[in-house]
Motif scaffolding. Structure first.
Motif, short mmCIF file in Angstrom:
data_model
loop_
_atom_site.label_atom_id
_atom_site.label_comp_id
_atom_site.label_asym_id
_atom_site.label_seq_id
_atom_site.Cartn_x
_atom_site.Cartn_y
_atom_site.Cartn_z
N THR A 52 36.64 38.58 48.60
CA THR A 52 35.84 38.41 49.81
C THR A 52 35.99 36.98 50.35
OG1 THR A 52 33.62 38.53 50.76
CG2 THR A 52 33.76 37.88 48.45
N TYR A 53 35.99 36.89 51.68
CA TYR A 53 36.05 35.57 52.33
C TYR A 53 34.68 34.90 52.29
CZ TYR A 53 40.39 37.15 54.62
OH TYR A 53 41.64 37.60 54.90
N ASP A 54 33.63 35.70 52.15
CA ASP A 54 32.28 35.14 52.26
C ASP A 54 31.32 35.74 51.24
OD1 ASP A 54 31.81 37.67 53.77
OD2 ASP A 54 32.89 36.63 55.37
N ASP A 55 30.43 36.63 51.66
CA ASP A 55 29.43 37.19 50.73
C ASP A 55 30.06 38.20 49.78
OD1 ASP A 55 27.72 35.77 52.26
OD2 ASP A 55 26.64 37.48 53.11
N GLY A 103 27.94 38.38 42.60
CA GLY A 103 28.64 37.13 42.92
C GLY A 103 30.11 37.32 43.26
N HIS A 104 30.67 38.50 43.00
CA HIS A 104 32.11 38.72 43.20
C HIS A 104 32.43 40.02 43.92
CE1 HIS A 104 32.04 35.80 39.96
NE2 HIS A 104 33.29 35.50 40.26
N THR A 105 33.47 39.97 44.74
CA THR A 105 34.05 41.21 45.29
C THR A 105 35.55 40.98 45.30
OG1 THR A 105 32.11 41.56 46.63
CG2 THR A 105 34.07 42.80 47.25
N GLU A 106 36.26 41.69 44.45
CA GLU A 106 37.70 41.46 44.28
C GLU A 106 38.40 42.75 43.95
OE1 GLU A 106 37.80 38.77 40.96
OE2 GLU A 106 36.94 37.13 42.12
N LEU A 107 39.71 42.79 44.28
CA LEU A 107 40.56 43.86 43.76
C LEU A 107 41.51 43.21 42.78
CD1 LEU A 107 41.31 46.17 46.80
CD2 LEU A 107 40.56 46.94 44.55
N ILE A 108 41.56 43.76 41.57
CA ILE A 108 42.37 43.17 40.49
C ILE A 108 43.40 44.20 40.03
CG2 ILE A 108 42.27 42.26 38.11
CD1 ILE A 108 40.59 40.45 39.75
N LEU A 109 44.60 43.71 39.77
CA LEU A 109 45.65 44.56 39.18
C LEU A 109 45.84 44.13 37.73
CD1 LEU A 109 48.05 46.60 39.48
CD2 LEU A 109 49.46 44.63 40.10
N MET A 110 45.82 45.09 36.81
CA MET A 110 46.09 44.78 35.39
C MET A 110 47.30 45.58 34.94
SD MET A 110 42.31 44.78 33.61
CE MET A 110 42.85 44.28 31.97
#
Ligand code: KG4
Ligand code: ZN
Length: 331
Positions: free
Chosen positions: A156-159, A137-144
């Motif tokens: 992601t803009y879509d899928d 359900g997700h595709t993201e780049l996260i900074l912690m």
């Protein structure tokens, strides 16, 4: 601190017992894959009913395997979202009932925080870190920059990636869930089919719907021309462009934010092609990927995330704790 955790956001009913956000004493996962296979995807109403059927048994088995008694449990942690609302409600209500009856504090956690913290089971997180989230359900780049502090760099803009894998698998009739099957076939093939460029240039954002349409058209045209489709080569071609873009965006973020660690979260973290490409290309930084059993949905990761959320915020939920089909990681 001993945590009992519950995960039921999609089609896995899972309960785990963990200690100090690190040691997993038990992690029982009851998968519904066989039930949903017939339909080629998860049917929400059926998923909810299966959670109801299985949850008590999964609670009991997790307690038994960890060999602890209820009075040893210091905290209950449960996925409150995002996910299928009917499925989430079964886990949230079971966790609330257990916490209330036994007078144990409870925290509701974000499902993706769970996927991220699955990495901590392998190695203690070190900051700043960049996390590539790749699930169904997700595709993201996260900074912690520290524990339980999430900054979204792009998405992601879509899928989502997992979704794209599943759709490609369905297009060529490979069964559900398609991700692991496409991964396996990709290793037997070669990336011979031309694929579009899916790099979203200077951003940390992704888009996979164009690639998906390209594959649907390609398969359609091959069939119309009565040519033979080499499914293994198609899977290899698809996997090649997807893993390329995931790894190149991750590298860019690692450099820009001078990350000490790079971690991968979500079901697609199990992808062998992605793992190989990461180990070949991402150097000079500590690279951690979760163990295979903690890549796809499981309660152990929710126990670890709940422990760190509680330590950071020093806050628990009350019996008004609810489930949410959509929610931000920082909520
Ligand atoms: O994280 P997850 O268990 O559920 C969500 O939170 O969405 O991810 C499930 C997704 C599915 O789309 C599945 O096809 C994909 O992860 N997946 C894979 C692999 N194993 C699971 N995708 C590609 N390669 C794999 N080996
Ligand atoms: Zn998940």
């Amino acid at each position: 601190m001993i945590v009992l955790s519950v995960e039921s956001s999609c089609d896995e009913t899972s309960v785990s017992i963990s200690r100090d956000g690190k040691e997993i004493l038990s992690n029982v996962v009851l998968s519904q894959i066989d039930v949903h296979k017939t339909y080629g995807g998860v049917v929400p109403e059926i998923a909810s009913r299966e959670h109801v059927k299985g949850i008590t048994m999964v609670f009991e088995e997790a307690m038994e395997k960890a060999n602890i008694s209820i009075k040893d449990i210091d905290l209950v942690s449960v996925t409150k979202g995002p996910g299928l609302i009917g499925s989430l409600l079964i886990g949230v209500n079971a966790a609330k009932a257990f916490a209330y009856a036994n007078e144990i504090p409870i925290v509701g956690v974000h499902h993706i925080a769970g996927h991220i913290y699955a990495n901590h089971i392998t190695k203690d997180l070190a900051f700043p870190l960049v996390c590539l989230v790749v699930s169904g359900g997700h595709t993201e780049l996260i900074l912690m920059k520290e524990h339980y502090d999430f900054q979204k760099l792009g998405e992601t803009y879509d899928d989502a990636v997992g979704e794209a894998y599943d759709k490609v698998a369905r297009t060529v009739g490979l069964g559900y869930p398609g991700g692991p099957i496409v991964d396996r076939l990709a290793h037997k093939g070669e990336a011979t089919y031309p694929m579009p460029n899916i790099d979203q240039k200077e951003t940390y954002d992704f888009s996979f719907s164009g690639l998906k349409s390209h594959i649907i058209n390609l398969v359609h045209n091959i069939k119309q021309r009565n040519e033979i489709l080499n499914v293994e080569n198609l899977c290899a071609s698809f996997q090649e462009v997807v893993t390329d873009v995931l790894v190149s965006k991750s590298l860019k973020a690692i450099e820009e934010y001078d990350a000490k660690m790079f971690i991968v979260a979500g079901g697609v973290a199990a992808n062998k092609g992605l793992r190989t490409k990461i180990s070949q290309n991402i150097k000079n930084v500590d690279v951690v990927v979760p163990k295979f059993e903690y890549c796809t949905d499981n309660a152990a990761m929710i126990g670890v995330a709940g422990y760190f959320q509680y330590k950071k915020l020093q806050k628990t939920d009350d019996m008004t704790l609810n489930a949410f089909s959509r929610m931000k990681l920082t909520e």
